[in-house]
Design an enzyme around this catalytic site. Structure first.
Site, PDB file in Angstrom:
ATOM      1  CE  LYS A   1      17.961 -55.237 -26.003  1.00 17.29           C
ATOM      2  NZ  LYS A   1      17.685 -53.985 -26.623  1.00 17.29           N
TER       3      LYS A   1
ATOM      4  CE  LYS B   1      25.570 -52.039 -21.861  1.00 13.96           C
ATOM      5  NZ  LYS B   1      25.719 -51.094 -22.956  1.00 13.96           N
TER       6      LYS B   1
ATOM      7  CE  LYS C   1      15.391 -51.673 -17.507  1.00 14.57           C
ATOM      8  NZ  LYS C   1      16.629 -51.391 -18.122  1.00 14.57           N
TER       9      LYS C   1
END
Ligand code: ADP
Ligand code: TRP
Length: 321
Positions: free
Chosen positions: A192, A110, A189
């Site tokens: 969002k 992240k 993939k």
């Protein structure tokens, strides 16, 4: 068996979320006692605007209910309605080795994607462990990307029980593998964060447009094509009947078929697949009070269980009255 899972309200839910996670959550309702929640505390780690997180939370609630969440049987709530979970997070933090969290790949991923490396993001797996352990969950259905977090949870639970006595249930993970990764319109993939999603409930014209723009190779119409390498075919697999899929496979391999034909059919099938759910979603949009009511009664049921576990944990670690 008590089944628990959470989903973050971090944006519009897409068909990757549905086929990769939500559909299985909904199927598990038939034979289990299910606890599903909207992980808004977790979503705060990405610092959304107050308006966005509030809207996305309601959207996820409407999506789940429209897609078939059994509002009588299943306990469905907003994570932050049960603040006991944050106290348990602290109590578990104090027995969680730094090394365990430092090994977690989702934090590094992240941060690499551009999220700010805040403490909440680092401590995220401990909050997730508290989510799972406070409800004494037996089974946690999640996508493969969450496997490490369930292992961390099990590790923390075993440590706690060794230190303080057997209070916490050590959960089993249940990796949802029935569907391979759902590709997005660019072939990566669907996610969002990649801007390549097809929303479950986005306007039909927009779904059609996105599907027509799915990336394919440049094999000419007359030549045979490989369905196993085609993003359109990967999505057809999710929504076409077995017979129809076999027919498409045959047409791919024989040549004489253009991708745009397959895309048009895919758009029809995709819209059809979600048609009844879409109607229900519209009804819910016009009845937000009902949606809020479902979450409120879920929170009450969840909170009773959470308060009970927390009391046992406080007592065990020596925080007596
Ligand atoms: P996103 O990647 O869009 O941020 P999340 O990480 O919030 O999605 O995923 C929520 C759930 O949906 C997870 O259990 C995850 O495994 C599943 N999921 C998300 N994207 C896909 C995909 N493209 N294919 C299959 N499952 C997916
Ligand atoms: N971290 C999970 C995700 O991003 C969401 C989540 C939070 C969760 N708490 C949980 C999943 C507890 C299962 C159990 O998908």
């Amino acid at each position: 068996m008590r089944v628990l899972s959470g989903i973050q309200p971090s944006g519009q839910l897409h068909i990757g979320n549905y086929f990769g996670a939500m559909r299985q959550h909904l199927q598990l309702q038939a034979e289990n006692e299910c606890f599903y929640f909207i992980a808004d505390y977790h979503a705060l780690t990405a610092n959304p605007t107050p308006a966005d997180i509030a809207q996305h939370t309601l959207d996820v609630a409407m999506d789940y209910i429209a897609l078939g969440l059994d509002t009588e049987k299943t306990v469905f709530w907003r994570q932050s309605s049960v603040p006991e979970v944050t106290e348990l997070t602290w109590l578990l933090s104090c027995i969680t080795p730094m090394g365990l969290l430092q090994r977690c790949t989702s934090y590094k991923d992240k941060v690499a994607q551009g999220l700010s490396p805040n403490h909440g993001l680092f401590a995220y797996p401990v909050l997730q462990a508290a989510d799972i352990l406070i409800y004494k969950s037996d089974l946690v259905p999640v996508g493969a990307d969450q496997k490490q977090h369930i292992e961390v949870t099990r590790d923390i639970a075993v440590r706690f029980n060794n230190n303080y006595g057997k209070i916490l249930t050590v959960p089993k993970e249940h990796i949802i593998e029935s569907v391979a990764v759902v590709p997005g319109v660019d072939g990566r993939k669907m996610s969002k964060s990649c801007g390549n999603t097809i929303g479950i409930f986005e306007p039909q014209a927009s779904i059609r447009k996105k599907i027509m723009r799915i990336v394919t190779d440049s094999t000419p119409v007359e030549q045979p094509k490989n369905p196993d390498k085609c993003n359109v075919f990967a999505l057809l697999k999710l929504v076409a009947s077995g017979d129809e899929l076999a027919e498409w496979e045959n047409r791919y391999r024989s040549g004489g078929m253009g991708y745009s034909e397959a895309k048009k059919r895919l758009a029809e099938l995709m819209i059809d697949y979600f048609k009844a759910f879409r109607q229900k979603r519209t009804e819910l949009e016009n009845n937000i009070d009902y949606v809020r009511g479902v979450l409120a009664s879920g929170a009450e049921r969840a909170r009773a269980v959470a308060a009970d576990t927390l009391a046992q944990v406080r007592q065990a670690v020596g925080l007596r009255k």
